[in-house]
Each structure stands twice: as C-alpha cells, then as structure tokens.
Design an enzyme around this catalytic site. Structure first.
Site, short mmCIF file in Angstrom:
data_model
loop_
_atom_site.label_atom_id
_atom_site.label_comp_id
_atom_site.label_asym_id
_atom_site.label_seq_id
_atom_site.Cartn_x
_atom_site.Cartn_y
_atom_site.Cartn_z
N ARG A 379 1.13 -0.98 0.08
CA ARG A 379 0.33 0.19 0.01
C ARG A 379 0.77 1.43 0.06
O ARG A 379 0.53 2.00 -0.63
CB ARG A 379 -0.92 -0.29 1.59
N VAL A 501 -9.40 1.07 -4.24
CA VAL A 501 -9.04 -0.31 -3.91
C VAL A 501 -8.35 -0.58 -2.86
O VAL A 501 -8.28 1.58 -2.98
CB VAL A 501 -9.02 -0.70 -5.60
N GLU A 502 -8.13 -1.11 -2.54
CA GLU A 502 -6.78 -1.30 -2.05
C GLU A 502 -7.16 -0.90 -0.01
O GLU A 502 -6.73 -0.18 0.23
CB GLU A 502 -5.52 -1.29 -1.93
N GLY A 503 -8.79 -0.96 -0.22
CA GLY A 503 -9.18 0.14 0.96
C GLY A 503 -10.09 1.10 0.48
O GLY A 503 -8.68 1.92 0.21
#
Length: 836
Positions: A379, A501-503
């Site tokens: 991230r 995306v990715e949280g």
C-alpha cells in the site's frame, strides 16, 4: 508582594517541570526547595509548612518511590483499568500488531526528533536499477500504447505482455537467487510511477505481482519447497499471480470474509491427504482473468477436530493453480473503462491439500497476520506511485498545452484563471511525490509502515484526483473527447479506481489512519494495553505502573507545551539547526501541531473511550492532522534531499502552506464538532488563545509555479522526473511535447519581429496555427527571418496544430470498415469485434 512572588515561582516551577516531562523525583525536590524557601523567608509558618507538605510533598514522595507507588496506587488502578479497557478481537489485534511505526510515531508523540528524519538517507537507485528504468522501462512504455490497450485489445497489448514477462517486470521484488530482479522498494515505486505516465494497464499489470500477492507472501512465509517451485516461475513470468481477498459481503471489512474452508480428508493426485473443502466467492481480483496461480484467503474451520480442539481456526492463505479442479476463473469486471485484467473467481466445495497453504500446516489460521504485515509495504508503493505517475502525466501534458495554446492572442497559461489551477497542480504534485519518496524509502530502511502507508494511499490518491480534474478543466474540450490524441481522458476515468481499491478511502481515513495511529504511534497506549493483558501479574503491574504514570506526565507535558506555544505563536520553538533557514517556520509549526495532536488524541481517548472509534467524523479529522503533518515533513525532507534547489522554493512553500492550512482546517473541524464542549473550549484556550490561524498558499506562489511549469529547465525537469516522454516516432501525443520544446524559439522570433509588426511590414503572428506556415513564408520572403527560422516555424505549426486538434471518427466509429477487413481475412481485435 513576597507571598505573590513565592506563589508565582511555584506556578512557573510546575509549568517548567511539566514542559520538560520531569520525573517524580524532580517534582519532589522542587516542592521541597519551594517549601523550605517559604519557611526560611518567613512566608509560611510551621503549621502551614506541615499542611503544604502533606498536600504536595507527600504525594510527590509516594510517586517518586516506585515500589510504594505500585503498592498504594497502581495495584488498585490496574483491576479497574482491565475492566474498562475495550476488548480487542484477534483480527483487530493482528491489525494493530502489524508493521512498524517510524516517523509517524514522532509526529504523534508531540515532540518530533527532526534529526531522525533529516539524517535518514535519501532514496537512490543502483546503476543496474537506473539502467533498467532508462531502457527496459522506457521500452515497455513505448509498447504499451494506452489508446491501443483501451480501444483495441482491452488489455495490455500482447507485445507489451511478452516484453514485461521476458524482462522480469513481474519479478522485481523476487531475490536474484530465484531468478528475480531483487529491486529496492524505491525502484519498484519508480517503475510503477513511470509506467503510470504512459498506461494504467502496464502499471497495474506490473505492480500487482510485486505488491500484495503470492510472491510477497511466499518470501516471508512460504516453505522452502513452495519458494523453490513458485518464485522462479513467477520471476520468469511463466506464472501470473493474483490474490483473492475481497468478498461481496466483506469489502473494506476484509476480516469478516465468509469464504470458508472445512478441514477434511480428501484425494489429491491419487493419495489420501489432509486438506480443506473450500467454497469462495471473490470479486475485484486484479489479474484474475489471466492468472495461472490464485492466492486465496478463506476462513478455516475444523468441526471434526482433525487439527486440534479449536473449531474456528481463522483466516488462512493458500496458493491454488488455475487448472485445479473446481476453480472458476476468467470472467472480467470493467472498472470505469480501465483495461487492466480484473475479475471475479469462485469455487464450490473445492478440495485443496494442506500443502497448498502458504507456509504449510503451521501457518493455518495465520493468514490475517500475513496480510496485515505485507499489506503495509504494498500500500505504501502501488497506489501512491501510480497516482503520482498520473499526476506527472497531467502536469507535463497540460502545462505544455497551456504554454503553446493561444486564445485572444495570448497563451492560455498566462490567464489568471488558468494560472490558479496550474499552480495548484504543480504544488500538489510536489507534495505527492515527496510523500511517495518518503513512504517507499521507509520500506528500504527496514520499516513496515502500516500507518504511513495508509496516509500515502489516501492522500496521494485524493490529491491525484484534484490534479487530474484541474488538468481536464484547463484543456477543456480536448480532454472530454476520446481518441489517440487525448493524453488525459483515461487518467480522468481511472482516478476513482485508486481511491476505491486497497481499502476504500472513506474507511482508510476514518478508521485506519487515526485508529491504528492512536494505538500504534502513541508512546504509552499500546504498552498499557499489553500490561493489562499480561498474565504474569507482577510483570504486568510493573509495566502498568511505569506506563500509566508516564502517560499522565505525557499529558501534562503536552498541556504545558501547547500553552507555551499558543502564547508565543510558536516563535521560539527550536527548528533543526541544519534546516534551510527560509523554511524554519514550517518546522516550528509542525512541532506545534504535533503537540496539539498529541493533546487532542489523549483527550479524545479519555473522554470518549471505546466510543471514539464510532465517532468517525472526529477520528477522520484527527487522522487528517497526522496526515498533513506527514506530508509537510515529507515536503521539507525532499527539499533537503534534492540539494536545497532555490528555484524549487515556490513549490515547497505552496505545498507546506497547503498542508498546514489543511491541518488547521481539520483541527478547527474537530473542535467545532467535539462532543465535549468544555474539552474543546479548554484546547482552544490553551493551544490557540488568539485563534486558529488561517493559512492558504497565495496567488503569487501559484503564479510562480505556473511560470515554472511552462518554462523548460531544471525546475520543471525535477518535478516530472521519472516520466515517460512521448515522441512522435512512438505516439502522436508526442506532438504537443515536441512543439513545447520549439516554442521558446518561436517566441524569440516573434519578439524580434515586434518592430516589423508595429510598422506593418508584416501582420501579427497568427493565432490559427494552420496559417502560421504561410505567415512564415511571407516573413522569409521579405527577408525578416532566415530559411532555417521559416522551417522551424513550419514545423511548430504542424506539431502545434496536431496538439490542439480533437480526435474524430467515422459516424459508425469504423464498424463497417472493420467488418469489411474481417471478411477479407484481416483478423485483429477490432475486426473480430465488428464481425461479432
């Protein structure tokens, strides 16, 4: 009068001792000296001395003698603390324990150690990495036409896929002993950034195998057999990985996935073996449609006790070959016209042997910890780098367009209405890139920055949206019409993907940044929680005693510091001695804000307790303060690392003032909406007795940035460093960049002809570039310019016209022509689509 002085001395002494967070023994000595002085000077009598000693000296004595303090106070407080401490689930605990804290802890603790930041080595590339970036990465950019990817292939073009596999792009993080490139995190970031200035399909296809996925998990947790089998294949591109985590009913709440694997015995390759019957439904899985190996997270259950007495084991990660019986994979999602491979996968009662679990049987149930520890690295790189790349694409192309495009006989980049967004674009890009650099560098120096990675992911993607939107506003109609000549539309379409995306950013802001930061970065909270859970009662009491009273003194320290800084406006805060003088005020402001954040965090945890995590508007704004402090300090660090380039100061000042202004705005939002009005009033009175400042970058700074962006030189080059530079030989969007390089010579010719234009020897240089060649021929015929200058003007006219034109197509978008080609035997994606 003497009595008043004696009392004032007591108050000042208490203030100083609080300010420096003095130990209890220092308080005891100070109180003793104060009382002795009062008695010796006949300011108090014996009775008053005894009373004051009981009120002040006796508590200080108890606090100073630790065994006594533990027996009389801490032993009584600990049981109560254990009762009121909110319970934490295993998944919450794994998230809290994941990763490390670094500079974020300094900012959260109220007294940042600037030397720790400034002494951190600047990120750099090895000769091998620089060569790869300049050559292989440049060539992949040349092959990865964004227009072809989106309008023809709906994927990275086949030649680009083949090149990426062959040159090791999919194995950048894999060690060389397995055939990988073994690049640094900073190099990984640079590659993703550069590819993103050309093609999102290329960037995503490369970044996913190198971030959270099978390779990362195998490197940290895989068995030797798994590493030796998969890592060489992944490095060579023989296997394409994906990782399936997101479930339709557990998106941002990934810990609640409902995909299950039941421990059982089953048949695999002709033998009876222990394994799982797994059922899953996954979506949004990047590279899933083309993946050859599926990383899968599921919740393991053992109803028959084959692995032990525990029925619910926990989240487990496994690697499953694509062709394994029962795996359903291959369909695609279509995320906002982005063409990277993304899709669902599912399976019903699919038997997998226990050997498929990453790390083998010993890692069953350890999947959530794996994911939390590895997610921080990915991230911190993937989305920050890709969004910085898109921002550089926007700034590079839009500033060049603004410099050569004329309206009302003036370059549009000189209109104040355009200068404002151009300045904003450049200022945001400087801050975004500084954040990307510092986040990636944290990984290379050994950190696993869970909080920092969340800050970088959220704020870089949000600022990327601002930059691209501003760019679209400036180029206007050219930006909204799709075609091979439009360099910005795909970035505009794809910006929301990175935000989602990715949280999802909403969750990242309101739950993760402050939620993890308040516990992980605080110097005492996590230690207190661990002390309360310590099964060794004696050790737990000792730890609780030390950290509880350390926490109390920490709170009083921050109150004293906030008051001192508030009364003086922070003017006397020490800035690092080796920092650039012009920027000292920003270091002071960062220290002041850090102190206020620490005070507010403690006040929020004390007054709201477990309810704090439900007050997402408050936690989101507190997280914003921490985030803007990180962005501010990353900006200052970048300026130091790049050698204090004087010409970059407008960018630094803009980015610093913007971050400070956003931090103050978030702070005002916290206090204006704080549930406890007395607490909010107390913070205002102590930390900002003269009001919270309003800080915004000035129009003058924006104008300086806009000029720098439209001027070829070292400043502009540093800002867009690492970008792919389009050339006419590769793509027609290079026309605008080449015209931009010629424009200073065009301006010089026009300036030289001012007198001739004034004397009507020749007309003013035409705004319509289709007439410029004829104008140049006329000027050359009258002897006003040379033949070489005429050729230059003609070339600029041709390229400039290409740059400002908007793409158009046949009314049926070429469907009839493509169908005819298919019928003639020309089988390409376009012609096949027409036939279908």
């Amino acid at each position: 009068m003497a009595d008043a002085v004696w009392i004032i001395v007591a108050l000042l002494g208490a203030f100083v001792l609080s300010f420096v967070q003095a130990p209890a023994i220092a308080w005891l000595v100070g109180i003793a000296i104060w009382l002795a002085a009062g008695f010796a000077l006949h300011l108090i009598g014996l009775t008053a001395l005894i009373v004051l000693a009981v009120v002040f000296a006796l508590p200080a004595l108890i606090l100073a003698i630790r065994p006594l303090r533990r027996t009389l106070i801490s032993a009584r407080l600990l049981p109560t603390f254990r009762k009121i401490m909110p319970k934490m689930s295993e998944t919450e605990q794994a998230a809290i324990d994941a990763g490390t804290v670094w500079w974020d802890a300094e900012l959260f603790a109220g007294k940042p150690d600037w030397q720790r930041l400034l002494k951190t080595p600047a990120p750099s590339l090895t000769a091998e990495e620089q060569s790869f970036l300049d050559n292989e990465c440049e060539e992949l950019c040349n092959l990865a036409s964004d227009w072809d990817a989106t309008s023809i292939w709906q994927d990275l073009p086949p030649a680009a896929w083949a090149y990426a596999k062959d040159k090791g792009f999919l194995g950048m993080i894999i060690p060389k002993r397995y055939g990988g490139r073994e690049f640094s995190a900073y190099m990984h970031s640079m590659v993703v950034q550069k590819l993103s200035t050309r093609s999102s399909a290329a960037a995503v296809s490369v970044m996913v195998p190198n971030s959270l996925g099978p390779a990362e998990l195998l490197l940290h947790y895989g068995t030797e057999e798994q590493k030796n089998h998969y890592l060489p294949r992944l490095a060579r591109g023989e296997d394409i990985p994906c990782f399936a985590l997101t479930n339709p009913y557990a998106g941002s709440d990934a810990a609640s996935i409902t995909d299950t694997g039941i421990v059982c015995m089953g048949d695999y390759q002709g033998r009876r073996t222990l394994g799982f019957r797994v059922t899953w439904r996954k979506r949004y899985i990047t590279l899933a449609p083309v993946a050859t190996v599926l990383g899968l997270a599921f919740r393991a259950e053992d109803p028959d006790g084959l692995l032990g007495a525990k029925r619910e084991i926990g989240i487990t990660c496994a690697l499953i070959p694509r062709d394994h019986p029962g795996v359903v994979i291959g369909r695609r999602h279509w995320p906002l016209n982005a063409v990277f491979q993304n899709g669902p996968t599912q399976g019903d009662d699919v038997f997998i042997p226990v050997d498929f679990v990453i790390g083998g049987q010993s890692q069953i149930g350890g999947g959530w910890r794996m994911l939390m520890e590895c997610l921080a690295a990915g991230r911190a790189i993937s989305l920050p780098s890709s969004n910085v790349g898109m921002a550089k694409l926007a700034v590079n192309g839009v500033s060049a367009y603004s410099a050569i495009r004329r309206q009302f006989n003036l370059e549009i980049g000189k209109f104040e209405g355009v200068v404002e967004p151009l300045g904003r674009m450049g200022g945001h890009l400087y801050a975004m890139d500084a954040t990307r650099r510092l986040s990636a560098n944290a990984i290379d120096i050994g950190e696993k920055p869970s909080v920092i990675s969340a800050i970088a992911k959220y704020h870089v993607t949000e600022r990327g949206r601002i930059v691209v939107n501003d760019g679209m506003d400036i180029i206007g109609g050219k930006g909204i019409c799709m075609g091979p000549g439009n360099f910005l539309a795909r970035a505009y379409q794809q910006v929301p993907i990175g935000i989602t995306v990715e949280g999802a950013n909403i969750m990242t802001r309101t739950l993760i940044i402050f939620g993890q930061g308040a516990i992980r970065c605080h110097p005492y909270v996590l230690k207190l929680m661990k002390a309360a859970r310590n099964e060794d009662r004696k050790a737990g009491l000792v730890s609780f005693d030390e950290n509880f009273f350390g926490h109390v003194s920490f709170v009083f320290r921050n109150i004293a510091r906030a008051l001192a800084f508030g009364l003086t406006g922070g003017r006397f805060i020490a800035a690092p001695s080796n920092a650039a003088g012009a920027l000292a005020t920003y270091y002071r402001t960062a220290t002041r804000l850090s102190t206020v954040l620490a005070l507010l965090a403690d006040m929020s945890m004390a007054s709201l307790g477990g309810a704090l995590k439900k007050k997402e508007s408050i936690t989101g704004r507190l997280g914003d303060i921490l985030s803007q402090l990180f962005i501010l300090t990353a900006t200052l660090k970048r300026f130091e690392e790049e050698g204090r380039q004087k010409d970059d100061l407008p960018f630094v000042h803009w980015a610093a003032q913007d971050a400070i202004g956003r931090a103050y705005e978030a702070l005002e939002g916290v206090l204006a909406n704080y549930p406890s009005r007395p607490a909010a009033a107390f913070v205002r009175l102590v930390a900002f007795p003269f009001g919270i400042p309003l800080v915004k970058p000035s129009d003058r700074l924006a104008a300086k940035i806009a000029i720098a962006l439209q001027t070829q030189g070292a400043t502009r080059a540093r800002l867009i460093d690492g970008s792919w530079t389009p050339t006419l030989e590769v793509d027609q969007i290079g026309a605008g960049m080449v015209a931009f390089t010629l424009y200073p010579q065009v301006q010089a010719i026009e300036a030289r002809l001012k007198d001739a234009i004034r004397n009507r020897q020749i007309l003013r240089m035409p705004q319509n570039l289709t007439r410029l060649a004829a104008w140049a021929a006329d000027a050359q015929g009258k002897g006003l310019i040379t033949a070489e200058e005429q050729a230059l003007l003609a070339k600029f006219a041709e390229l400039g016209d290409m740059a400002v034109q908007v793409d158009d197509f046949p009314s049926d978008f070429g469907l009839a022509e493509n169908l005819q080609k298919f019928q003639q035997g020309v089988h390409t994606p376009d012609t096949r689509e027409a036939a279908e």
